[in-house]
Design a protein around this motif. Structure first.
Motif, PDB file in Angstrom:
ATOM      1  N   GLU A   9     134.300 129.544 -38.207  1.00  0.00           N
ATOM      2  CA  GLU A   9     135.265 130.283 -39.032  1.00  0.00           C
ATOM      3  C   GLU A   9     134.875 130.325 -40.498  1.00  0.00           C
ATOM      4  N   LYS A  24     138.112 135.980 -41.508  1.00  0.00           N
ATOM      5  CA  LYS A  24     139.418 135.345 -41.652  1.00  0.00           C
ATOM      6  C   LYS A  24     140.418 135.958 -40.663  1.00  0.00           C
ATOM      7  N   ALA A  44     142.055 134.027 -37.350  1.00  0.00           N
ATOM      8  CA  ALA A  44     143.506 133.876 -37.444  1.00  0.00           C
ATOM      9  C   ALA A  44     144.229 134.570 -36.290  1.00  0.00           C
ATOM     10  N   LYS A  99     142.193 128.953 -28.351  1.00  0.00           N
ATOM     11  CA  LYS A  99     142.026 129.254 -29.773  1.00  0.00           C
ATOM     12  C   LYS A  99     140.556 129.509 -30.054  1.00  0.00           C
TER      13      LYS A  99
END
Length: 812
Positions: A366, A410, A414, A454
């Motif tokens: 990330e 991002k 997210a 995730k």
């Protein structure tokens, strides 16, 4: 017991809270009362000023009214002399007719020396301070007369002296006082320099602060001031604040005494709890604590006793667990060694399989940092080892691309969008220049998620597609070349006419540049026309060269403009000559076409003129010098079709009415060539996209109409050419705003007709960005220039939402 126990902390905490509360209350009260007091003082000052100003204005107006009656013939000089002699407030009065130079003195008490010529009047009615204490000069121009009057200000002075608290002053716009005052000059000057007509200020003279209320009468050139020092204004307020402080200290002392008494009832049980915990720490779990209160401290004591018994049980269980751990530890090393060997074998297999692929593969997190998982092909494709590198370093992104990548990354991690949707917003393709060659890389993304679904990492797969891209480019170039040849064969006459015109325009531009007379606008019109017209003939490489030249000229500095014009014009002439040579070898000559030199046709017509055979002359002109509207418009029919496909705006074929009319090709060639800009603008600006048209309940396909008509009157003979679209029409609000942005403020009052004409101005465009079709503000001005050369006229009609019509009147 510690030196700084709970009791001391409680007392200190409550003391701090009380001090802060009292302090904040005092500060807040001070600010509120000070603001309220200041507002009251300012309001009172302004009221006093308003009263004094009304009194003074009434006094001045009374004298002005008398003089107005005199100037209008209402009183004679004898009456005036009697009035002013009986008026104790007037010490001096003189007048003169504007036609005269000398002043006539009607009253002069005590032989006052007032030089009328020294009075500098800047307004028709003006009040000016005098050198006589308590008096002012009233200078008035009314009718055919000018008056100077010295008047007493004793009523104003008495009004000022009655005020024992505030200081008052009456000054002119230079800071000069009408009456004596104790207000410091620095305060007076601060008000005089202020541009507001009325208001309040806080000023200082370096020693004291002053609260000032003021009101300016710019029509009569004077200002009233009402001033008081802050020290005087807030004397009672400060005394009140001292009383509040003494009262607050008394309250603080009482609260501290109550806090000490209350804390003792809490501290004793806590000390007993501390002693019990010390016993537990030493390993003594048999003792118990007894708390004789009925609050939370008793609950805490019972909890400590329970904890002590629980610890005893845990310690006994601990001994059993230690024995089990010792047995497990003996077998752990053997299990770890076996598992490590299995993982190493699997890792070697995966590494060998990945490196056998011809695709680059690497993984980033990330933060955009690449892990140590990558294939050998990655280094070959990007010429960098991705391990530990940032994604932007691997793909060699510039600053803007890095910013976009960070935003995309991002959003990706997210989970703002499903991964399959979000990955479409990432970088999909990169092209790297390598001297005279290039490398094209296709990029794909795949998610790596944890057990909670995730996203943790992104797998990037890069494929070298250079060979495929080159094959597609080669095919497109070949297809474009074939289209160009077919286009030129079909429009051979128009093309070669334009070639001749292009050479002439370029040679003229080079000549003007060599004489240092070529301007930015001259060059932009030539190359913009080359760009558009060569594009209509599908000569893409020359069209691209012209478009690149436009960009160079736009970005050039004045000292380099001439060199760029000469160099690029000569290069463009060379490209045209190369094209002609290539076409001579490619197209050849047709069996049923006989080429005739232009000079031979000119000489033949001269021979016909000598014979004076009007029928033959008209027949010759009709056949060899005139072309039909259909022929002149044919290239634009194909242009609209081509643009329609490129920008996805469906269009019906252009309708040409009375296309059989013929016109002088040589005379109108430049004008017809310049119309390429109008057709491009109709497509880019005028015609809406199909979705917008359906919303407006229009046919989803746009329509352009060309209509020719010969108009013959007693004194004029011309061809009317009307080009009309059914698009959105000209946006007058946008045109008006663009003109205002350019500094043409009178455009705010332009009529629609005047606004329509603005689109033909040089460097005017309603587009915010330049596109391949329009946006430079050159094309429409080129049409106007070519129309002016042949003495033509232009009429524009446009209706918002319905379309625009451009009517050109071409003299025959």
């Amino acid at each position: 017991m510690t030196r700084f126990g709970i009791k001391h902390k409680m007392v200190l905490s409550i003391s701090i809270i009380l001090v802060l509360a009292i302090g904040l209350n005092l500060v807040f009260s001070q600010r509120v009362l000070e603001k309220d007091k200041t507002a009251y003082i300012f309001e009172n000052g302004l009221n006093k000023i308003e009263s004094s100003s009304d009194q003074f204005t009434s006094y001045i107006q009374k004298n002005i009214n008398i003089l107005n009656i005199i100037s209008s013939g209402g009183l004679n000089i004898d009456d005036l002399t009697k009035i002013v002699s009986e008026n104790d407030d007037v010490d001096y009065l003189s007048y003169r007719n504007k036609q005269d130079q000398e002043w006539t003195i009607l009253k002069n008490t005590n032989a006052i020396d007032l030089n009328d010529k020294s009075i500098q009047r800047t307004q028709k009615v003006q009040v000016i301070p005098s050198n006589f204490d308590g008096k002012a000069i009233l200078a008035i121009e009314t009718g055919d007369f000018e008056f100077h009057m010295l008047i007493s200000l004793r009523d104003i002075n008495l009004n000022f002296m009655k005020d024992k608290i505030f200081s008052n002053a009456l000054v002119d716009n230079t800071g000069k006082t009408f009456l004596k005052t104790n207000i410091p000059p620095t305060v007076i000057n601060g008000i005089v320099k202020n541009n507001s007509e009325q208001g309040t200020l806080t000023l200082t003279d370096g020693k004291k602060d002053y609260l000032v209320s003021y009101s300016k009468r710019k029509d009569n050139n004077y200002t009233f001031l009402n001033v008081i020092t802050k020290e005087s204004a807030f004397f009672v307020f400060k005394a009140l604040m001292l009383k509040n402080i003494f009262f607050s200290m008394s309250v603080l002392g009482g609260c501290l005494l109550l806090t000490i008494l209350f804390s003792n009832k809490i501290i004793i049980p806590i000390l007993e709890l501390i002693n019990q915990t010390k016993e537990i720490a030493r390993g003594n779990f048999d003792t118990e604590i007894t708390i004789n209160t009925n609050d939370e401290l008793k609950i805490l004591g019972d909890s400590v006793n329970h904890m002590s018994s629980e610890i005893q049980e845990l310690l006994s269980e601990k001994e059993v667990m230690i024995e089990k751990l010792q047995d497990y530890n003996e077998n752990l090393e053997k299990m770890v060694a076996e598992r490590t060997a299995e993982l190493q074998s699997a890792n070697n297999f995966i590494e060998a399989m990945i490196n056998s692929l011809d695709q680059g593969l690497f993984v980033f997190d990330e933060n955009g940092n690449c892990s140590d998982i990558y294939t050998k092909a990655t280094e070959d494709i990007f010429e960098v080892n991705p391990k530990g590198q940032h994604f932007s370093k691997v793909l060699k992104l510039d600053d803007k691309e890095i910013e976009n990548f960070n935003k995309w990354s991002k959003m990706l991690f997210a989970n703002m969008l499903p991964f399959d949707s979000a990955k479409q917003l990432g970088i999909k393709e990169r092209t790297y220049q390598q001297e005279d060659d290039f490398k094209s890389v296709k990029i794909q993304y795949f998610p790596m998620k944890n057990e909670e679904d995730k996203l943790t990492n992104v797998v990037t797969v890069a494929t070298d597609v250079t060979s495929e891209v080159k094959a597609i480019q080669a095919f497109q170039e070949k297809d474009a070349y074939v289209s160009m040849i077919l286009k030129l064969i079909k429009n051979r006459s128009d093309f070669f006419n334009f070639i001749d015109e292009s050479k002439e325009m370029l040679n003229i531009l080079i000549s003007k540049a060599q004489q240092n007379k070529a301007t930015h606008a001259d060059a932009m019109i030539v190359f913009h026309t080359m760009n558009g017209t060569f594009a209509t003939f599908h000569v893409s490489h020359i069209s691209l060269f012209a478009r690149q030249t436009e960009q160079l000229i736009t970005e050039s500095t004045p000292d380099k403009l001439i060199d760029i014009i000469i160099d690029r014009s000569q290069l463009l002439l060379g490209l045209i000559e190369d094209l002609l040579e290539e076409l001579a070898q490619t197209l050849g000559m047709s069996d049923n076409v006989k080429e005739v030199k232009a000079q031979d046709l000119i000489e033949f017509k001269q021979l016909l003129n000598k014979q004076n055979n009007q029928i033959l002359i008209e027949n010759f002109t009709e056949r060899f010098e005139y072309v039909s509207i259909n022929e002149s418009m044919q290239k634009y029919v194909e242009l609209v079709e081509k643009i329609s496909e490129r920008i996805n705006k469906p269009m019906k074929p252009i309708i040409i009415k009375n296309g059989d009319y013929k016109v002088d090709q040589q005379k109108y060639q430049e004008f017809f060539n310049s119309l390429v800009h109008l057709f491009r603008n109709c497509m880019d600006h005028g015609i809406e996209d199909s979705m917008k048209r359906e919303e407006l309940q229009k046919d989803y396909e746009g329509q352009i109409l060309v209509e020719a008509e010969k108009i013959i009157s007693s004194d004029e003979k011309y061809l009317q050419l009307k080009i009309q679209d059914d698009g959105g029409g000209l946006d007058t609000d946008k045109i008006r705003q663009k003109m205002i942005d350019k500094g043409v403020n009178q455009a705010a009052n332009y009529s629609d007709k005047q606004l329509f004409e603005c689109i033909f101005l040089p460097d005017f465009s309603t587009k915010d960005e330049v596109t391949e079709l329009s946006g430079r503000g050159i094309g429409m001005s080129a049409i106007k220039d070519s129309l002016d050369k042949i003495g033509g006229k232009l009429e524009i009609e446009s209706k918002k939402g319905k379309g625009s019509a451009f009517t050109f009147l071409l003299p025959l």
